[in-house]
Design an enzyme around this catalytic site. Structure first.
Site, short mmCIF file in Angstrom:
data_model
loop_
_atom_site.label_atom_id
_atom_site.label_comp_id
_atom_site.label_asym_id
_atom_site.label_seq_id
_atom_site.Cartn_x
_atom_site.Cartn_y
_atom_site.Cartn_z
N GLY A 24 0.52 -1.04 0.06
CA GLY A 24 -0.30 0.00 0.09
C GLY A 24 0.82 1.13 -0.23
O GLY A 24 2.16 1.19 0.25
N GLY A 26 0.97 6.10 -0.16
CA GLY A 26 -0.27 7.00 0.38
C GLY A 26 0.50 8.34 -0.18
O GLY A 26 2.08 8.12 -0.94
N PHE A 28 2.67 10.29 1.64
CA PHE A 28 4.16 10.28 2.04
C PHE A 28 4.04 9.50 2.85
O PHE A 28 5.22 9.79 2.92
CB PHE A 28 4.13 11.55 3.13
CG PHE A 28 3.06 12.05 3.63
CD1 PHE A 28 2.72 11.13 5.27
CD2 PHE A 28 1.51 12.72 3.46
CE1 PHE A 28 2.20 11.04 5.83
CE2 PHE A 28 0.36 12.74 4.85
CZ PHE A 28 0.64 11.90 5.89
N VAL A 31 3.69 1.28 3.02
CA VAL A 31 2.97 -0.29 3.44
C VAL A 31 4.18 -1.19 2.96
O VAL A 31 3.39 -1.48 1.52
CB VAL A 31 1.49 -0.33 3.75
CG1 VAL A 31 1.82 -1.05 4.28
CG2 VAL A 31 1.03 1.05 4.34
N LYS A 48 4.66 0.26 8.06
CA LYS A 48 4.15 1.78 7.50
C LYS A 48 5.06 3.05 7.87
O LYS A 48 6.48 2.97 9.03
CB LYS A 48 2.70 1.97 8.35
CG LYS A 48 2.46 3.72 7.25
CD LYS A 48 1.00 4.19 8.33
CE LYS A 48 0.36 4.83 9.05
NZ LYS A 48 -0.33 5.45 9.58
N ASP A 143 -12.53 8.88 11.75
CA ASP A 143 -11.95 8.71 9.97
C ASP A 143 -12.80 7.70 10.30
O ASP A 143 -12.01 6.31 8.92
CB ASP A 143 -10.94 9.12 9.54
CG ASP A 143 -10.23 8.57 7.61
OD1 ASP A 143 -11.50 8.82 7.43
OD2 ASP A 143 -9.78 8.82 7.61
#
Length: 249
Positions: A24, A26, A28, A31, A48, A143
């Site tokens: 995974g 994102g 910045f 993972v 991460k 979230d």
């Protein structure tokens, strides 16, 4: 993204951890799957890595990342992803944690169909168990959405990603209101969009939207605001909506 990040600075070598493939990424961070070995025992985990300079460019500070780790470490529950280790060097912050090896709940939901009612009930009960527990610790997630719910190798749901979590209740029972609107718009409670809010019931609202998505395979609206046609219609009908996707429930 992981390639670009690794070119900015080599990933650190972690004690007892053998880093594997990317699972995974994102804006910045990245993972990786990994194997944690200690005292003759090995376990597959996730790590991460957050690139500090890129995080700062998006107003995410080292203190914020440390708070995320502290909160997640305090929330040890069978339906919450366990934090195993946390550390930092000059370029990276890393979170070594339990692996949700069966992927995100999001990927289990058939678009426009959802999942069977018994499956929805199973996952929703585990979600409520997780959220009730973190609330008992004075923590709001802020979230909650299918992308932040993962399934472990035994098929159980686990709450993850505490990047927006907040401590709203002290040990003496006193509570504070939140002022920062954060989270994913379709899952936000209406008060989060427009005013100070109590994050405890807003988390519960988000759980309700997750249940709606589980049962219908659709979001109820893009944002819970009067400018959103679907939400305005829901409010005008006082929740008695008989058109699709509501009539699937």
């Amino acid at each position: 993204m992981s390639y670009k990040l690794s070119q900015l600075a080599p990933l650190p070598e972690l004690k007892h951890v053998h880093i594997g493939k990317t699972i995974g990424h994102g804006g910045f961070g990245v993972v990786k799957s990994a194997v944690f070995e200690k005292n003759g025992v090995s376990k597959v985990i996730a790590v991460k890595f957050v690139h500090l300079d890129m995080a700062r460019q998006q107003n995410v500070t080292t203190d914020m990342l440390a708070r995320e780790a502290f909160i997640q470490r305090e929330c040890r529950h069978p339906n919450v992803i366990q934090l195993i280790d946390f550390g930092a060097d000059t370029n990276w912050v890393w979170f070594a944690m339990e692996l949700g090896s069966n992927g995100e709940l999001f990927d289990k939901i058939e678009p426009d169909l959802g999942v069977d009612e018994d499956v929805a009930q199973f996952y929703f009960k585990q979600l409520i168990n997780a959220v009730s527990f973190i609330h008992s610790k004075g923590v709001a997630h802020r979230d909650i959405k299918p992308e932040n719910l993962v399934i472990d190798k035994s098929g159980n749901l686990k709450l993850t990603d505490f990047g927006l979590a907040s401590v709203f209740k002290k040990k003496n029972g006193s509570k504070r209101m939140c002022t920062t609107a954060c989270g994913s718009p379709p899952y936000l409670a209406p008060e989060v969009v427009s005013q100070k809010y109590d994050p405890e019931p807003s988390d519960v609202w988000s759980c309700g939207i997750v249940l709606f998505v589980l049962l219908t395979g659709q979001i109820a609206w893009e944002m819970p605001h009067e400018e959103d046609t679907d939400f305005r219609y829901y409010m005008e009908k006082k929740g008695e909506v008989l058109i699709s996707p509501w009539n699937k429930i």
